[in-house]
Design a protein around this motif. Structure first.
Motif, PDB file in Angstrom:
ATOM      1  N   ILE B  35       0.974  -1.229   0.104  1.00  0.00           N
ATOM      2  CA  ILE B  35       0.049  -0.062   0.012  1.00  0.00           C
ATOM      3  C   ILE B  35       0.855   1.056   0.119  1.00  0.00           C
ATOM      4  O   ILE B  35       1.797   1.480   0.758  1.00  0.00           O
ATOM      5  CB  ILE B  35      -1.140  -0.123   1.323  1.00  0.00           C
ATOM      6  CG1 ILE B  35      -1.833  -1.201   1.226  1.00  0.00           C
ATOM      7  CG2 ILE B  35      -1.668   1.186   1.235  1.00  0.00           C
ATOM      8  CD1 ILE B  35      -2.580  -1.299   2.581  1.00  0.00           C
ATOM      9  N   GLY B  36       0.652   2.131  -1.063  1.00  0.00           N
ATOM     10  CA  GLY B  36       1.386   3.543  -1.118  1.00  0.00           C
ATOM     11  C   GLY B  36       0.370   4.548  -0.390  1.00  0.00           C
ATOM     12  O   GLY B  36      -0.891   4.374  -0.723  1.00  0.00           O
ATOM     13  N   ILE B  37       1.316   5.616   0.103  1.00  0.00           N
ATOM     14  CA  ILE B  37       0.272   6.622   0.630  1.00  0.00           C
ATOM     15  C   ILE B  37       1.179   7.854   0.162  1.00  0.00           C
ATOM     16  O   ILE B  37       2.293   8.092   0.176  1.00  0.00           O
ATOM     17  CB  ILE B  37       0.514   7.072   2.224  1.00  0.00           C
ATOM     18  CG1 ILE B  37      -0.240   5.679   2.826  1.00  0.00           C
ATOM     19  CG2 ILE B  37      -0.050   8.256   2.625  1.00  0.00           C
ATOM     20  CD1 ILE B  37      -0.359   5.594   4.387  1.00  0.00           C
ATOM     21  N   VAL B  38       0.442   8.443  -0.666  1.00  0.00           N
ATOM     22  CA  VAL B  38       1.078   9.915  -1.250  1.00  0.00           C
ATOM     23  C   VAL B  38       0.263  11.242  -0.973  1.00  0.00           C
ATOM     24  O   VAL B  38      -0.895  11.194  -0.491  1.00  0.00           O
ATOM     25  CB  VAL B  38       0.963   9.863  -2.988  1.00  0.00           C
ATOM     26  CG1 VAL B  38       2.191   8.630  -3.053  1.00  0.00           C
ATOM     27  CG2 VAL B  38      -0.070   9.739  -3.534  1.00  0.00           C
ATOM     28  N   GLY B  39       0.988  12.268  -1.202  1.00  0.00           N
ATOM     29  CA  GLY B  39       0.037  13.437  -0.758  1.00  0.00           C
ATOM     30  C   GLY B  39       1.327  14.739  -0.627  1.00  0.00           C
ATOM     31  O   GLY B  39       2.267  14.541  -0.351  1.00  0.00           O
ATOM     32  N   ALA B  40       0.842  16.143  -0.701  1.00  0.00           N
ATOM     33  CA  ALA B  40       1.603  17.163  -0.535  1.00  0.00           C
ATOM     34  C   ALA B  40       2.347  16.961   0.808  1.00  0.00           C
ATOM     35  O   ALA B  40       1.925  16.442   1.609  1.00  0.00           O
ATOM     36  CB  ALA B  40       0.993  18.354  -0.776  1.00  0.00           C
ATOM     37  N   ASN B  41       3.451  17.575   0.976  1.00  0.00           N
ATOM     38  CA  ASN B  41       3.854  18.197   2.156  1.00  0.00           C
ATOM     39  C   ASN B  41       3.100  18.774   3.201  1.00  0.00           C
ATOM     40  O   ASN B  41       2.161  19.664   2.899  1.00  0.00           O
ATOM     41  CB  ASN B  41       5.256  19.141   2.140  1.00  0.00           C
ATOM     42  CG  ASN B  41       6.388  18.474   1.301  1.00  0.00           C
ATOM     43  OD1 ASN B  41       6.608  17.175   1.526  1.00  0.00           O
ATOM     44  ND2 ASN B  41       7.019  19.471   0.852  1.00  0.00           N
ATOM     45  N   GLY B  42       2.981  18.301   4.514  1.00  0.00           N
ATOM     46  CA  GLY B  42       2.007  18.836   5.292  1.00  0.00           C
ATOM     47  C   GLY B  42       0.441  18.389   5.199  1.00  0.00           C
ATOM     48  O   GLY B  42      -0.120  18.977   5.937  1.00  0.00           O
ATOM     49  N   SER B  43       0.415  17.401   4.655  1.00  0.00           N
ATOM     50  CA  SER B  43      -1.105  16.883   4.035  1.00  0.00           C
ATOM     51  C   SER B  43      -1.506  16.170   5.215  1.00  0.00           C
ATOM     52  O   SER B  43      -2.622  15.719   5.467  1.00  0.00           O
ATOM     53  CB  SER B  43      -1.196  16.380   2.689  1.00  0.00           C
ATOM     54  OG  SER B  43      -0.274  15.360   2.596  1.00  0.00           O
ATOM     55  N   GLY B  44      -0.489  15.445   5.932  1.00  0.00           N
ATOM     56  CA  GLY B  44      -0.972  14.501   7.039  1.00  0.00           C
ATOM     57  C   GLY B  44      -0.536  13.412   7.088  1.00  0.00           C
ATOM     58  O   GLY B  44      -0.909  12.296   7.896  1.00  0.00           O
ATOM     59  N   LYS B  45       0.432  12.843   5.874  1.00  0.00           N
ATOM     60  CA  LYS B  45       0.588  11.377   5.730  1.00  0.00           C
ATOM     61  C   LYS B  45       1.531  11.026   7.012  1.00  0.00           C
ATOM     62  O   LYS B  45       1.141   9.885   7.270  1.00  0.00           O
ATOM     63  CB  LYS B  45       1.666  11.550   4.659  1.00  0.00           C
ATOM     64  CG  LYS B  45       1.070  12.063   3.200  1.00  0.00           C
ATOM     65  CD  LYS B  45       2.245  11.983   2.028  1.00  0.00           C
ATOM     66  CE  LYS B  45       3.250  12.625   2.334  1.00  0.00           C
ATOM     67  NZ  LYS B  45       3.375  14.078   2.407  1.00  0.00           N
ATOM     68  N   SER B  46       2.493  11.650   7.515  1.00  0.00           N
ATOM     69  CA  SER B  46       3.355  11.243   8.385  1.00  0.00           C
ATOM     70  C   SER B  46       2.476  10.879   9.793  1.00  0.00           C
ATOM     71  O   SER B  46       2.411   9.855  10.492  1.00  0.00           O
ATOM     72  CB  SER B  46       4.193  12.133   8.947  1.00  0.00           C
ATOM     73  OG  SER B  46       5.226  12.303   8.076  1.00  0.00           O
ATOM     74  N   THR B  47       1.559  11.797   9.997  1.00  0.00           N
ATOM     75  CA  THR B  47       0.714  11.757  11.159  1.00  0.00           C
ATOM     76  C   THR B  47      -0.073  10.435  11.024  1.00  0.00           C
ATOM     77  O   THR B  47      -0.381   9.708  12.030  1.00  0.00           O
ATOM     78  CB  THR B  47      -0.354  12.946  11.380  1.00  0.00           C
ATOM     79  OG1 THR B  47       0.549  14.268  11.302  1.00  0.00           O
ATOM     80  CG2 THR B  47      -1.159  12.759  12.519  1.00  0.00           C
ATOM     81  N   LEU B  48      -0.715  10.196   9.645  1.00  0.00           N
ATOM     82  CA  LEU B  48      -1.479   9.045   9.491  1.00  0.00           C
ATOM     83  C   LEU B  48      -0.662   7.676   9.854  1.00  0.00           C
ATOM     84  O   LEU B  48      -0.786   6.808  10.787  1.00  0.00           O
ATOM     85  CB  LEU B  48      -2.134   8.980   8.196  1.00  0.00           C
ATOM     86  CG  LEU B  48      -2.905   7.581   7.843  1.00  0.00           C
ATOM     87  CD1 LEU B  48      -4.076   8.064   8.064  1.00  0.00           C
ATOM     88  CD2 LEU B  48      -2.850   7.861   6.333  1.00  0.00           C
TER      89      LEU B  48
END
Ligand SMILES: Nc1ncnc2c1ncn2[C@@H]1O[C@H](COP(=O)(O)OP(=O)(O)O)[C@@H](O)[C@H]1O
Ligand SMILES: [Mg+2]
Lengths: 202, 230
Positions: B35-48
């Motif tokens: 599973i990949g997770i992508v998104g802009a910087n600051g979008s909340g990926k690391s938090t997730l």
């Protein structure tokens, strides 16, 4: 210990860390008490022999022992001057220099032939009688982290200095200390998280 | 374990830092192997990603891993979930490579011999055998990330979460680390900006401003992501 360990299979490498630590402590006391230059010279020969047994070539020993020689270059003349340049003055200064040299060389030898893991295990053995009051595992972890911090902070200082140079900034000591402290705190935070993630936060 | 308990489940998860909303209304059931997770910087990926092993506890909602509530059973969850950080420097604890890998196995009731055997096996697997006695902090960036992988996988987690594991690496090391991640038998969840990585993946989730805006096969999700960028 701090990345200074030199892998090897010599008797000194294989000897239990606790035994080495004990012998090191005894040797330190003995060296401190020696008052006869001949005995001290004998001890120096023993130290050189121990390095040979451990298979540590002079270039590897030099970074540990070299700095103390620099100190002695200044300290010995001062000693002699204080003693009024007499023969006893030279003897005292020579003894002091020899003692320091032997002590530093022995400590370096311990460091060069003992892994941190072995030192931590030795600590845990030492702390066993006190396990009702002290969590030896936790103390070990603390020591490991303290050791880890040395290269880490050194690297941060290095990077901050580089960044300053790149920007042509001179600035005060405070201007250096602030980013170093801030980045060290961030690193400490991140290391804490990584430890927790590895299941070692308890 | 019932079928529905398996995998990672986010239920009505929202999160804010200092009243600043970072994730809103996340509902996900992650069971696919890649599973990949992508998104802009600051979008909340690391938090997730951090919620999966309890490094961040959501302000509301629940996260479960194989039926374990992350909030209440973080310690058990962390044995299931191995976590790879962007900066491997922070993951290094012990002075030498072998000691750092062995360090993971402390407090697990293993004998010193078992620890050594497992450590040697992990070093071998990640091509670190020749570096076993080297100072860990003097390795190259790629080698450090290899060490981080070895140190995490030696514990035998069933899930690996990696938060931008290749962001600090050059192209060659990116390929090396990615290749290893993809070859794992574990369920792997990777946060990344390196879209090539996601080619053979089963599922890609696109996060934008704290919400899931696309969740699909890589080709579909990534075109949605690219549309978002333009
Ligand atoms: N510990 C924290 N304290 C306060 N704000 C944070 C913290 N961690 C992240 N944030 C904020 O939350 C938002 C999402 O961060 P993050 O999950 O790291 O995003 P991403 O990984 O997608 O770049 C950002 O605006 C970031 O500034
Ligand atoms: Mg991030």
């Amino acid at each position: 210990m701090i990345g200074l360990y030199r892998p090897g299979t010599s008797l000194l490498h294989r000897a239990p860390a606790l035994l080495k630590l004990g012998l090191l402590a005894v040797a330190m006391v003995v060296v401190g008490l020696v008052a006869d230059p001949l005995v001290l010279a004998g001890e120096l020969v023993v130290v050189v022999a121990l390095y040979a047994v451990a298979g540590i070539p002079p270039p590897a020993a030099w970074p540990q022992i070299g700095p103390i020689l620099w100190i002695l270059v200044f300290a010995v003349p001062v000693q002699v001057l204080v003693a009024g340049g007499s023969v006893e003055g030279w003897t005292t200064a020579g003894l002091m220099a020899g003692r320091l040299l032997v002590a530093v060389a022995l400590a370096a030898l311990f460091t060069l032939t003992t892994t941190v893991t072995a030192v931590l295990e030795a600590f845990q053995l030492l702390l066993r009688p006190f396990r009702r009051w002290v969590d030896a595992d936790r103390v070990g972890l603390l020591v490991a982290l303290a050791i880890r911090c040395i290269p880490l902070v050194a690297e941060i200082v290095h990077e901050v200095l580089d960044a300053r140079r790149a920007r042509g900034a001179q600035g005060s000591l405070v201007a250096l200390a602030v980013p170093v402290v801030v980045r060290s705190l961030y690193a400490a935070d991140a290391i804490g998280e990584a430890l927790a993630a590895r299941g070692l936060d308890d | 374990m019932s079928v529905s308990a398996a995998g990672i489940r986010f239920e009505a998860v929202s999160h804010g830092f200092d009243d600043q909303p970072v994730l809103r209304g996340i509902d996900l059931h992650l069971t696919e192997r890649r599973i990949g997770i992508v998104g802009a910087n600051g979008s909340g990926k690391s938090t997730l990603a951090r919620m999966i092993n309890g490094l961040v506890t959501p302000t509301s909602g629940t996260v479960t891993v194989n039926g374990l509530d992350v909030r209440r059973q973080a310690k058990l969850v962390r044995r299931e979930v191995g976590f790879i950080f962007t900066n491997p420097d922070n993951q290094i604890v012990m002075p030498t490579v072998q000691e750092d890998v062995a360090f993971t196995l402390r407090r697990r009731g293993l004998t010193p011999d078992e620890i050594e055997a497992r450590t040697i096996e992990a070093l071998e697997r990640f091509g670190l055998t020749a570096l076993a006695d080297r100072p860990a902090h003097r390795l190259s960036g790629g080698q450090k990330q290899l060490l981080a992988l070895a140190a995490v996988l030696v514990a035998g987690p069933s899930i690996v979460v990696a938060d931008e594991p290749t962001t600090l690496l050059d192209a060659r090391n990116t390929r090396l680390i990615t290749g290893l991640l993809v070859s794992l038998t574990q369920q792997v969840i990777v946060v990344t900006h390196d879209l090539e990585v996601l080619d053979g993946f089963d599922r890609v989730i696109v996060i934008d401003e704290g919400r899931v805006v696309a969740d699909d096969a890589p080709s579909v999700a990534l075109s949605a992501y690219l549309a978002l960028l333009s």
